[in-house]
Design a protein around this motif. Structure first.
Motif, PDB file in Angstrom:
ATOM      1  N   TRP A  45      11.879  -2.399  -4.407  1.00 54.75           N
ATOM      2  CA  TRP A  45      11.460  -2.990  -3.128  1.00 54.75           C
ATOM      3  C   TRP A  45      11.861  -4.375  -2.409  1.00 54.75           C
ATOM      4  N   ILE A  76       8.648  -3.240   6.594  1.00 55.45           N
ATOM      5  CA  ILE A  76       7.243  -3.313   6.460  1.00 55.45           C
ATOM      6  C   ILE A  76       6.744  -2.716   5.075  1.00 55.45           C
ATOM      7  N   MET A  77       7.250  -1.488   4.971  1.00 52.85           N
ATOM      8  CA  MET A  77       6.779  -0.556   3.980  1.00 52.85           C
ATOM      9  C   MET A  77       7.686  -1.125   2.587  1.00 52.85           C
ATOM     10  N   VAL A  79       7.308  -4.484   1.688  1.00 52.90           N
ATOM     11  CA  VAL A  79       6.245  -5.404   1.347  1.00 52.90           C
ATOM     12  C   VAL A  79       4.927  -4.447   0.886  1.00 52.90           C
ATOM     13  N   TYR A  80       4.708  -3.534   1.625  1.00 48.85           N
ATOM     14  CA  TYR A  80       3.396  -2.654   1.227  1.00 48.85           C
ATOM     15  C   TYR A  80       3.910  -1.929  -0.121  1.00 48.85           C
ATOM     16  N   GLY A  81       4.981  -1.380  -0.291  1.00 41.27           N
ATOM     17  CA  GLY A  81       5.199  -0.549  -1.552  1.00 41.27           C
ATOM     18  C   GLY A  81       5.338  -1.638  -2.848  1.00 41.27           C
ATOM     19  N   TRP A  83       3.596  -4.277  -3.042  1.00 40.57           N
ATOM     20  CA  TRP A  83       2.122  -4.520  -3.355  1.00 40.57           C
ATOM     21  C   TRP A  83       1.445  -3.353  -4.114  1.00 40.57           C
ATOM     22  N   GLN A  84       1.575  -2.205  -3.459  1.00 39.72           N
ATOM     23  CA  GLN A  84       1.073  -1.244  -4.038  1.00 39.72           C
ATOM     24  C   GLN A  84       1.535  -0.928  -5.550  1.00 39.72           C
ATOM     25  N   PHE A 145       5.633   6.629   2.752  1.00 38.44           N
ATOM     26  CA  PHE A 145       4.369   6.496   2.343  1.00 38.44           C
ATOM     27  C   PHE A 145       4.060   7.048   0.908  1.00 38.44           C
ATOM     28  N   ALA A 148       5.590   5.173  -1.754  1.00 42.16           N
ATOM     29  CA  ALA A 148       4.569   3.876  -2.099  1.00 42.16           C
ATOM     30  C   ALA A 148       3.331   4.610  -2.956  1.00 42.16           C
ATOM     31  N   HIS A 149       2.837   5.771  -2.861  1.00 40.80           N
ATOM     32  CA  HIS A 149       1.889   6.142  -3.503  1.00 40.80           C
ATOM     33  C   HIS A 149       2.105   7.066  -4.543  1.00 40.80           C
TER      34      HIS A 149
END
Length: 207
Positions: A45, A76-77, A79-81, A83-84, A145, A148-149
Motif C-alpha cells: 500500500w 485514498i484506497m 490508506v484504507y487498504g 488500515w484494513q 475494494f 482491500a477486503h
C-alpha cells in the motif's frame, strides 16, 4: 512484414526514450505494489500510494480525466487498504470468495454506471476513448475494494481491466504504462493462483 516490424520497434523505442521520469517512477512503484499485493505484504500500500500520486498528474496531462480521478481514489484506497490489512484480526483477515450470482449482479450494475458516466462525460470531454476510460475507471474502483477486503475474484476482474488498459494507454501515447499493464495481465494470473492456494487451505473440505 519485416519492414513493418522494424518500424513498430523503432516507434516503440522512440516512445520509451521519451518517457518522462515521473512515469518511470510510477511504473516501478506500480510493479512493486502488485508483486507485494500478490504476496499479501502490507507494504504494497505504500508503493501504491506513491505510484498513484504520480499517475494522477500524468493522466491529467494527457487528457484522461477518468484515469486521473481514479488515481486520486487509489491514493485514498491505499490508506484504507493499509488500515484494513494492518488492523484486520488474524482470524478473519484471510482470503474470501464471493458467489457467482453476486458477481453477475455486480457486473450488470457496473455496466449501467459506465453508460451513465460515459454519457455525462461526453458533454464535457471529447476524447476518442472516453467510454473505455470510463469502463476501466468504474470497474477498477470496485475491484480495489475487493483487494482491500481480500476477495479472491479481484484478480479475475483485474485480468480484463488490465487488458483494456493496455489498449487505452497505448492509444494515449503512454507506451511504458501500456507495457506495465501487459505485465499486470500476467501478475493477475499469478495473484489469483497465490490467493487461491490460501483460500483452499483455509476452506473446510466437503464431507
Amino acid at each position: 512484414m519485416e519492414q513493418l516490424a522494424t518500424e513498430l520497434a523503432t516507434q516503440f523505442m522512440s516512445q520509451v526514450t521519451q518517457t518522462s521520469l515521473p512515469e518511470w517512477l510510477a511504473v516501478v512503484l506500480a510493479i512493486a505494489y502488485v508483486w507485494l499485493a500478490a504476496r499479501q505484504n502490507v507494504r504494497c500500500w505504500f508503493a501504491a500510494f506513491t505510484s498513484t500520486a504520480l499517475y494522477t498528474w500524468i493522466f491529467w496531462q494527457v487528457s484522461l480525466p477518468f484515469q486521473s480521478a481514479l488515481n486520486v481514489f487509489y491514493m485514498i484506497m491505499a490508506v484504507y487498504g493499509y488500515w484494513q490489512w494492518h488492523h484486520k484480526p488474524s482470524d478473519t483477515g484471510g482470503v474470501v470468495s464471493w458467489p457467482v450470482w453476486l458477481h453477475g449482479l455486480l457486473v450488470i450494475a457496473l455496466v449501467g454506471v459506465v453508460v451513465l458516466l460515459g454519457k455525462l462525460a461526453a458533454t464535457q470531454f471529447n476524447h476518442e476513448h472516453l467510454w473505455l476510460d470510463a469502463a476501466v475507471n468504474v470497474f477498477s474502483v470496485v475491484t480495489t475494494f475487493m483487494v482491500a477486503h481480500k476477495v479472491l475474484q479481484n484478480w479475475v476482474y483485474w485480468f480484463f481491466i488490465n487488458c483494456a488498459a493496455v489498449y487505452l494507454y497505448w492509444q494515449s501515447g503512454l507506451v511504458l504504462s501500456a507495457c506495465l499493464f501487459v505485465g499486470y495481465v500476467g501478475f493477475s494470473l499469478y495473484g489469483y493462483m497465490q490467493w487461491k492456494k490460501e483460500w483452499v487451505s483455509h476452506t473446510p473440505a466437503m464431507s
